[in-house]
Design a protein around this motif. Structure first.
Motif, PDB file in Angstrom:
ATOM      1  N   ASP A   1       3.507  31.878  37.277  1.00  0.00           N
ATOM      2  CA  ASP A   1       3.093  32.755  38.374  1.00  0.00           C
ATOM      3  C   ASP A   1       1.549  32.531  38.605  1.00  0.00           C
TER       4      ASP A   1
ATOM      5  N   SER B   1       5.482  39.570  38.246  1.00  0.00           N
ATOM      6  CA  SER B   1       6.771  38.828  38.473  1.00  0.00           C
ATOM      7  C   SER B   1       6.878  38.878  39.972  1.00  0.00           C
TER       8      SER B   1
ATOM      9  N   ALA C   1       4.824  36.600  42.523  1.00  0.00           N
ATOM     10  CA  ALA C   1       4.805  35.285  42.257  1.00  0.00           C
ATOM     11  C   ALA C   1       4.456  34.330  43.677  1.00  0.00           C
TER      12      ALA C   1
END
Length: 423
Positions: free
Chosen positions: A155, A27, A30
């Motif tokens: 993502d 994450s 991203a």
């Protein structure tokens, strides 16, 4: 409870797997903005007001909800039984020649609805949202001209697709622009393409019942054959003779299924015994069995052709379903097999999907649930998107220039969305 519409494909499973992996492990890396601008351009030539809705699932929490124009996601409040009307969450769309930009937050998978004239009616149950199903008797949206595109943004990027799995209604193209400035687009009808699909089905014996017109004579939509059959507007056993012929063909020869284009070494071998097609792997072990499907099973890619999200049965099932829609099973013994010139041959075939594909500029459409087999679907994807677009194109045709203009203002990329609407 059953899902009202099957809007997912095998690509959806891929998107889901990628999403869960990236959310869990990457994450911090991203790509794409937290809020992706999606610009809807109205080149339809119609004068009615356009109403937009961005509805979907937060794929991290599983909560169902809606997105406002600024990109804020709000979960739905619990509904009742019988279903209670949902609040009006429409976004004012563009007038003819205009644009409206909506911000799409990351980690949402869902639909962008667009309606002309009237606003759509949505309802809430304790389990979720009831979405429009204009093929069903009594649906309050049956007299409204509307359509939708499907998307997933996470993502791993944006997927955006137009869809004709349930119906063919509003001409619209989808696009996505990446960080490098290149725009991908698809879903654009040829000039006069909408009329060509409608008139083509009118001239196809037995298919004209799938065309639905409003009280003023305007064609609101063409129902996909499965939906038309469900409401008594099409022969529910239409494909049966072809299915029997194709199924029986493999009592005397072998069907080879190579479901993964990037793994040609993975092969499964099918032979029919009675009404069952049994598959073995390269080592001779039996890995899957399928009963002869009904016409309804083929239209829905379900029942006897149910495709679980696994590495063996699901890929074989989706390959069989695509081959039966395209009438290549029995004629081409390595599947997926052939190309667009080989599809939809013979008198008994999916003429709905044939005509929709035939009238697309690039030949791509989501004519049935697993039309992504051999990449025939109208889908765009970018792993690092900067904008997306949906262009409402002329009902008498569409212009490539209009699609590019819409993408420049922020285009939408195609993605298979996840099924979040329950009924």
């Amino acid at each position: 409870m059953r899902t009202r519409t099957k809007w997912f494909s095998a690509l959806t499973a891929v998107a889901a797997a990628v999403a869960s992996a990236t959310v869990a492990t990457t994450s911090a890396q991203a790509v794409g903005p937290d809020l992706l601008p999606l610009t809807v351009t109205n080149n339809s030539g119609r004068s009615e007001a356009v109403h937009l809705y961005v509805l979907g699932t937060d794929i991290r929490s599983g909560r169902l909800g809606y997105v406002n124009q600024a990109g804020a996601f709000t979960p739905w409040s619990p509904g009742g039984n019988p279903p209670t009307p949902a609040p009006d969450v429409s976004i004012d769309g563009p007038g003819q020649g205009g644009t409206t930009t909506v911000q799409v937050p990351r980690f949402i998978s869902g639909r962008v609805y667009m309606s002309f004239g009237e606003k759509l009616k949505f309802f809430l149950t304790p389990d979720g949202l009831v979405q429009p199903a204009p093929w069903a008797g009594g649906d309050p949206n049956s007299g409204i001209l509307f359509d939708w595109s499907e998307f997933t943004y996470n993502d791993a990027g944006l997927w955006l697709n137009s869809s004709q799995v349930d119906m063919f209604a509003v001409p619209h193209a989808v696009s996505v622009t990446g960080a490098g400035g290149a725009t991908k687009k698809t879903g654009e009808l040829k000039s006069g393409g909408r009329d060509a699909v409608v008139n083509g089905l009118r001239g196809q014996s037995g298919w004209d019942g799938s065309i639905v017109s409003g009280s003023d004579g305007t064609v609101l939509r063409v129902l996909a054959p499965g939906k038309a059959a469900d409401v008594g507007k099409f022969d529910p056993n239409y494909l049966d003779p072809y299915i029997t012929e194709a199924w029986n063909a493999y009592s005397g020869k072998t069907l080879t299924v190579q479901p993964f284009g990037d793994r040609p070494d993975v092969k499964y071998f099918g032979r029919t015994s009675g009404g069952t097609m049994n598959f073995t792997n390269s080592g001779g072990q039996q890995v899957a069995s399928f009963s002869k499907p009904s016409t309804s099973n083929v239209w829905g890619c379900d029942g006897a052709l149910q495709a679980p999200n696994d590495e063996v049965v699901g890929p074989i099932a989706r390959t069989l379903c695509a081959a039966l829609h395209r009438s290549t099973l029995g004629r081409i013994d390595v599947q997926p097999g052939g190309g667009p010139a080989d599809f939809y041959q013979g008198a008994i075939t999916n003429h709905y999907s044939r005509l929709v594909h035939q009238n697309m500029v690039d030949g791509k459409a989501y004519g049935f649930a697993f039309d992504d087999v051999q990449a025939q679907e109208s889908l765009v994807h970018d792993g690092d998107p900067r904008s997306a677009g949906i262009t409402l194109t002329p009902f008498g045709g569409s212009a490539a220039a209009a699609v590019v203009a819409g993408a420049a203002g922020g285009g939408l990329g195609e993605v298979p969305s996840w099924n979040f609407v329950l009924n």
